[in-house]
Scaffold this active site. Sequence first.
Site, short mmCIF file in Angstrom:
data_model
loop_
_atom_site.label_atom_id
_atom_site.label_comp_id
_atom_site.label_asym_id
_atom_site.label_seq_id
_atom_site.Cartn_x
_atom_site.Cartn_y
_atom_site.Cartn_z
CG HIS A 33 -1.92 -1.11 1.20
ND1 HIS A 33 -2.19 -1.90 2.29
CD2 HIS A 33 -2.68 -1.57 0.18
CE1 HIS A 33 -3.11 -2.79 1.95
NE2 HIS A 33 -3.42 -2.61 0.68
CG HIS B 121 0.62 -3.90 5.06
ND1 HIS B 121 -0.13 -3.48 4.00
CD2 HIS B 121 1.26 -5.03 4.67
CE1 HIS B 121 0.03 -4.34 2.99
NE2 HIS B 121 0.87 -5.28 3.38
CD GLU C 145 -2.37 -4.09 8.62
OE1 GLU C 145 -2.04 -2.88 8.66
OE2 GLU C 145 -2.82 -4.63 7.61
ZN ZN Z 1 -1.47 -2.00 4.13
#
Ligand code: ZN
Length: 345
Positions: free
Chosen positions: A63, A159, A222
Amino acid sequence: MPVPMLDDFLAYTLAGTRPGAEEKQGTCAGGVRWSWLDDGVLQLEPTAPEKAARSVLASAGVHGDETAPIELLSHLVRDIAQGSAALTCRLLVILGNVDAMRDACRYRDDDLNRLFSGRHAQVPNSHEAPRAAALERAATQFFAAASAERGARWHIDMHTAIRASAFEQFALLPHTGMPFSHAMFEWLGEARISAVLLHTTKGNTYSHFTAQACGAEACTLELGKVRPFGENDLTRFAGADEALRHLLAGTHGTKGDAKAALPRAFTVIDQITKHSDAFELRVAADVPNFTPFVKGTVLACDGDYRYVVRHDEERIVFPNATVKPGLRAGLMVVETTQDTLSSLV
Ligand SMILES: [Zn+2]
């Protein structure tokens, strides 16, 4: 001799620089050999890796706006190149969605982390489709030359989350049908990951692809909230950064320190589905991930459809009422720490 590409791999990649034919590989500190393979794709390996050496894929920026782990990986490349970080195994560094990183956005047309395991072929005109195919090839080629011994192949996909979380740093483990590994849970504990979400169905994430197609011990991390490049307090990510460096140095799990606590485990039991535009998600828009709800709570309604909590406690993860009808508007998990930890192999 300093190599500008390695001193700041992030800036080099963002600038769109591509090395000439003579500049695609070389040797840096400690005899580590490096090869530039593609935009944002760099392989590093010690001159004589041990026979059953690990092969570690470390990725960030799947991302494009999740900047902190991208900066961490770029610093890691610099430190290996300068000899201040040890590398005893094969390493493939991947900065995922480079075009989105340049635009400071999550993605251009499609979420890259939903296009793996071949799904990119269903959206051939998407800006992200060729990148998903390229990253699948990069992983496949890297692991094709890796030891097949158990625990030799690792993929850490880093992420940062959009929303707050009851567990600030957590991991997602893909479902392949194989039991989860003790080595991964220990590594996650060392990385100070306090919770792990266990998927029970196949996905289209990068870590799912490497677990399923390349036999890697793979996880998606995360690591807290998104901020612009340069505005991250990287000390908040020190746990994952140090654990990754230990994994690459071969010092992971051998320090003799008191072992870090293993993370708690949460297994997906259901999803909330948006059926129509009448869909109503009955939680605050900014509800933190892993917020618990008690039995009987109505979490969503949509015409005749209701999502009612059936277990004594269920927690919501990745709620999103704005998805298109037919798609997942939230994952529901229950705690399974005892069963999970006792079945690790
Ligand atoms: Zn992500």
